[in-house]
Design a protein around this motif. Structure first.
Motif, PDB file in Angstrom:
ATOM      1  N   VAL A 195     -32.014 -49.967  20.145  1.00 38.44           N
ATOM      2  CA  VAL A 195     -33.152 -49.298  20.220  1.00 38.44           C
ATOM      3  C   VAL A 195     -32.943 -48.182  19.096  1.00 38.44           C
ATOM      4  O   VAL A 195     -33.700 -47.780  18.478  1.00 38.44           O
ATOM      5  N   ALA A 196     -31.684 -47.530  19.223  1.00 40.97           N
ATOM      6  CA  ALA A 196     -31.561 -46.492  18.336  1.00 40.97           C
ATOM      7  C   ALA A 196     -31.734 -46.561  17.130  1.00 40.97           C
ATOM      8  O   ALA A 196     -32.347 -45.918  16.048  1.00 40.97           O
ATOM      9  N   LEU A 200     -25.859 -41.528  23.518  1.00 38.64           N
ATOM     10  CA  LEU A 200     -24.884 -42.417  23.002  1.00 38.64           C
ATOM     11  C   LEU A 200     -23.868 -41.365  22.255  1.00 38.64           C
ATOM     12  O   LEU A 200     -22.906 -41.679  21.842  1.00 38.64           O
ATOM     13  N   THR A 255     -36.087 -54.725  17.852  1.00 39.34           N
ATOM     14  CA  THR A 255     -34.508 -55.277  18.458  1.00 39.34           C
ATOM     15  C   THR A 255     -34.410 -56.557  18.661  1.00 39.34           C
ATOM     16  O   THR A 255     -35.412 -57.270  18.778  1.00 39.34           O
ATOM     17  N   LYS A 285     -27.248 -52.491  23.775  1.00 37.26           N
ATOM     18  CA  LYS A 285     -28.864 -52.625  23.819  1.00 37.26           C
ATOM     19  C   LYS A 285     -29.403 -51.143  23.505  1.00 37.26           C
ATOM     20  O   LYS A 285     -30.495 -50.957  22.723  1.00 37.26           O
ATOM     21  N   ARG A 286     -28.807 -50.156  23.859  1.00 41.61           N
ATOM     22  CA  ARG A 286     -29.220 -48.664  23.547  1.00 41.61           C
ATOM     23  C   ARG A 286     -29.183 -48.543  21.911  1.00 41.61           C
ATOM     24  O   ARG A 286     -29.945 -48.077  21.236  1.00 41.61           O
ATOM     25  N   LEU A 323     -30.664 -41.026  23.018  1.00 35.96           N
ATOM     26  CA  LEU A 323     -30.708 -42.303  23.622  1.00 35.96           C
ATOM     27  C   LEU A 323     -28.998 -42.180  24.394  1.00 35.96           C
ATOM     28  O   LEU A 323     -28.608 -42.963  25.218  1.00 35.96           O
ATOM     29  N   ASP A 342     -24.623 -50.332  26.441  1.00 33.08           N
ATOM     30  CA  ASP A 342     -24.873 -49.355  25.281  1.00 33.08           C
ATOM     31  C   ASP A 342     -25.051 -50.023  24.049  1.00 33.08           C
ATOM     32  O   ASP A 342     -25.912 -49.581  23.003  1.00 33.08           O
ATOM     33  N   GLU A 372     -29.977 -47.020  35.194  1.00 35.09           N
ATOM     34  CA  GLU A 372     -29.937 -46.972  33.709  1.00 35.09           C
ATOM     35  C   GLU A 372     -31.283 -47.605  33.156  1.00 35.09           C
ATOM     36  O   GLU A 372     -31.765 -47.040  32.204  1.00 35.09           O
ATOM     37  N   GLN A 378     -33.513 -44.543  33.392  1.00 32.77           N
ATOM     38  CA  GLN A 378     -33.399 -43.747  32.237  1.00 32.77           C
ATOM     39  C   GLN A 378     -34.142 -44.278  30.802  1.00 32.77           C
ATOM     40  O   GLN A 378     -34.825 -43.241  30.295  1.00 32.77           O
ATOM     41  N   ILE A 379     -33.785 -45.523  30.591  1.00 34.23           N
ATOM     42  CA  ILE A 379     -34.356 -45.852  29.462  1.00 34.23           C
ATOM     43  C   ILE A 379     -35.791 -46.090  29.409  1.00 34.23           C
ATOM     44  O   ILE A 379     -36.591 -45.696  28.358  1.00 34.23           O
TER      45      ILE A 379
END
Lengths: 241, 331
Positions: free
Chosen positions: A147-148, A126, A83, A143-144, A124, A141, A171, A174-175
């Motif tokens: 990662v995705a 989303l 990332t 950043k998520r 993730l 989001d 958050e 969560q991640i």
């Protein structure tokens, strides 16, 4: 054999030594963290591993195979996902299309790649934003999404560059849980750069500390936070973890 | 295959496309010679606009020298026909081959050495200008005095040698435009299409996801060049005369990108809508001024400029994306 091994890696920019003779390794299935003050050379190390820069000296081995000097797409094909610290979404494309680009690395067929991408988006959290353009996402989001996309390439090693920065503690938790699960269920090896010590301590089995481009300490989290050199240069005397 | 192509396309969109195709197919039945010529021109610009869009709209590589591929295609097929009587359908192979080579050479030089953005655009202009000056002195194709194809009054259409009536050329151009549309639609949904869009949005991120940026940029240039050269072949056999000063001229490169810019860069329908708007309105304006007895040279260029200005100010994504949303067709 280590999943990732750096042997004496150095990289300078116009005489400025960003990384000098850095050596460490990441065990298969491990979660390791790279910490250090700003400008310590963490992102440069990522860029050397990911093939953005060729090192001036030293070697980068991935599953025993030398990958330094390969192009970024070749490093990705070898099994390294990454990332970007400064997020780089494909702004004009939908979230699903963003992740599909990554999935196409692992799955050549477009409909199948889309399906794989949709699964990762779900993982993730989303899914609700799947069809929105990436440009409309908030920073957490995005950043998520980084990662995705990286996960969609089905990497064996995932390089995470400050993906928790700017996230609220919940958050962040969560991640962290998502990474733990990926690591546990799929044996994904993770190397992360992080300033959020909450996440580092929760995730990392081993920590490598960089300062002025040099590795000044490495070990388990407990060892590292007690290391006098680390306390002086990075964590500070009063840090409580 | 066809079912898969139509997959996910809004029903309404398919109906609209079918209606448009039907209308364009019937058009020669009630169009005058003049209207037919304009129809041909619109389709011509819709086709080249689509070809250019592959490079700029999909892969994000700005070419301001696409007249190079039009000219190379036109000259290759025309010279083979004039000198050896080779059918343009065979000459087409040479036209496409030469244009692909030229595209590959430019792409290689630029992408291998990191020439990007406006510098890449300047490089494309430079190559078109090389060709313009080079062909001016290229005796085999009669240099600056121009290459002419033998013309007669054809009673029958000879599709094999592309000798015949404007109606034949109109239908040929219509088939090419429809073909290019379907091809681009398929390309955009392929792995390559996703990779192009990724490169357009962020080459660094694309590379990190395993995209060989150099290779896919090369594909975009070469495919765009091949498609463009095809329009050059038809151009040569339609107008029957070629002058380096005209066909390779930068104004031709600019003219062919106005359609997609006004219609909507990166969209499939944009180049078609743009060609209709620009060519249709410009010719209409010219006709109107003729009727009114006003003769102002350069009015078309001023009109193009005005259109461009208005679109850039008020519809920066082009006419099609907001129109598609209005029609409920947005992807």
């Amino acid at each position: 054999m280590s999943r990732l091994e750096l042997r004496g890696v150095s990289k300078s920019f116009r005489g400025l030594k960003a990384v000098s003779a850095a050596s460490f390794d990441v065990a298969p299935g491990g979660i390791h963290a790279l910490i250090g003050p700003n400008g310590a050379g963490k992102t440069t190390i990522f860029n050397v591993v990911a093939g953005v820069y060729a090192p001036d000296a030293g070697e980068v081995l991935f599953d025993g195979r030398a990958i330094h000097g390969l192009r970024p797409d070749q490093v990705c094909a070898a099994g390294v996902g990454r990332t970007f610290q400064i997020v780089r979404p494909f702004a004009g494309l939908s979230v699903l299309d963003n992740v599909t680009v990554g999935a196409l690395q692992a799955i050549k067929d477009v409909p199948a790649a889309k399906k794989h991408a949709a699964g990762i988006i779900e993982k993730l959290g989303l899914s609700a934003k799947r069809d929105l353009p990436a440009s409309s996402l908030t920073l957490p989001d995005r950043k998520r999404l980084e990662v995705a996309r990286a996960l969609a390439t089905r990497p064996k090693l995932l390089l995470l560059d400050e993906v928790m920065a700017g996230l609220r503690p919940t958050e962040c938790d969560q991640i962290v849980a998502i990474f733990r699960e990926l690591n546990r269920a799929e044996g994904l090896t993770i190397l992360l750069i992080e300033h959020v010590m909450r996440a580092v301590m929760a995730l990392a089995q081993r920590i490598v500390v960089l300062h002025h481009g040099e590795v000044i300490a490495q070990g388990t989290p407990d060892e590292v936070v007690r290391d006098p050199a680390v306390l002086e240069s990075y964590l500070g005397e009063e840090t409580e973890v | 295959m066809i079912a898969r192509l139509a997959d996910g396309v809004p029903r309404k969109g398919l109906w609209l496309l079918a209606a448009l195709l039907l209308l364009l197919t019937l058009f020669p039945l009630f169009a005058s010679g003049y209207l037919l010529a304009i129809g041909f021109l619109i389709l011509y610009f819709a086709y080249v606009g689509q070809a250019w869009n592959v490079m700029m709209g999909f892969a994000g590589q700005l070419s301001l020298g696409h007249s190079l591929y039009v000219g190379l295609g036109a000259y290759a097929a025309a010279a083979l026909y004039v000198h050896f009587g080779v059918s343009p359908w065979i000459g087409l192979g040479a036209a496409i081959g030469i244009s692909m080579l030229a595209g590959a050479a430019i792409g290689f030089l630029a992408f291998r050495f990191g020439v990007a953005g406006v510098y890449f655009a300047i490089l494309t202009i430079a190559f078109a200008e090389f060709a313009r000056i080079g062909f001016d002195h290229f005796a085999w194709v009669r240099g600056s005095s121009g290459l002419f194809l033998p013309v007669a009054n054809y009673t029958e259409n000879d599709l094999w040698n592309l000798r015949g009536s404007p109606v034949m050329f109109y239908y040929l151009m219509l088939a090419m435009t429809a073909g290019a549309f379907v091809l681009c639609h398929a390309l955009l949904r392929s792995r390559m299409g996703y990779y192009w869009l990724a490169i357009r949005e962020s080459p660094e991120a694309a590379a990190a996801l395993g995209v060989n940026v150099f290779r896919y940029k090369m594909y975009a240039v070469v495919i765009s060049a091949a498609m463009t050269s095809l329009s050059g072949v038809v151009f040569a056999f339609y107008y029957n005369n070629l002058f380096p000063e005209q066909i390779f001229h930068i104004s031709r490169s600019i003219e062919l990108i106005l359609g997609p810019i006004i219609g909507g860069i990166g969209t499939l329908v944009g180049p078609i809508v743009g060609a209709f708007l620009l060519t249709g309105l410009a010719e209409g304006l010219r006709e109107l001024m003729l009727q009114l007895g006003i003769d102002v040279p350069g009015v078309k260029q001023v009109f193009y400029g005005l259109c461009l200005l208005l679109v850039i100010m008020f519809l920066p994504d082009g006419v099609w994306p907001p129109l598609a949303r209005k029609l409920g067709l947005h992807r």
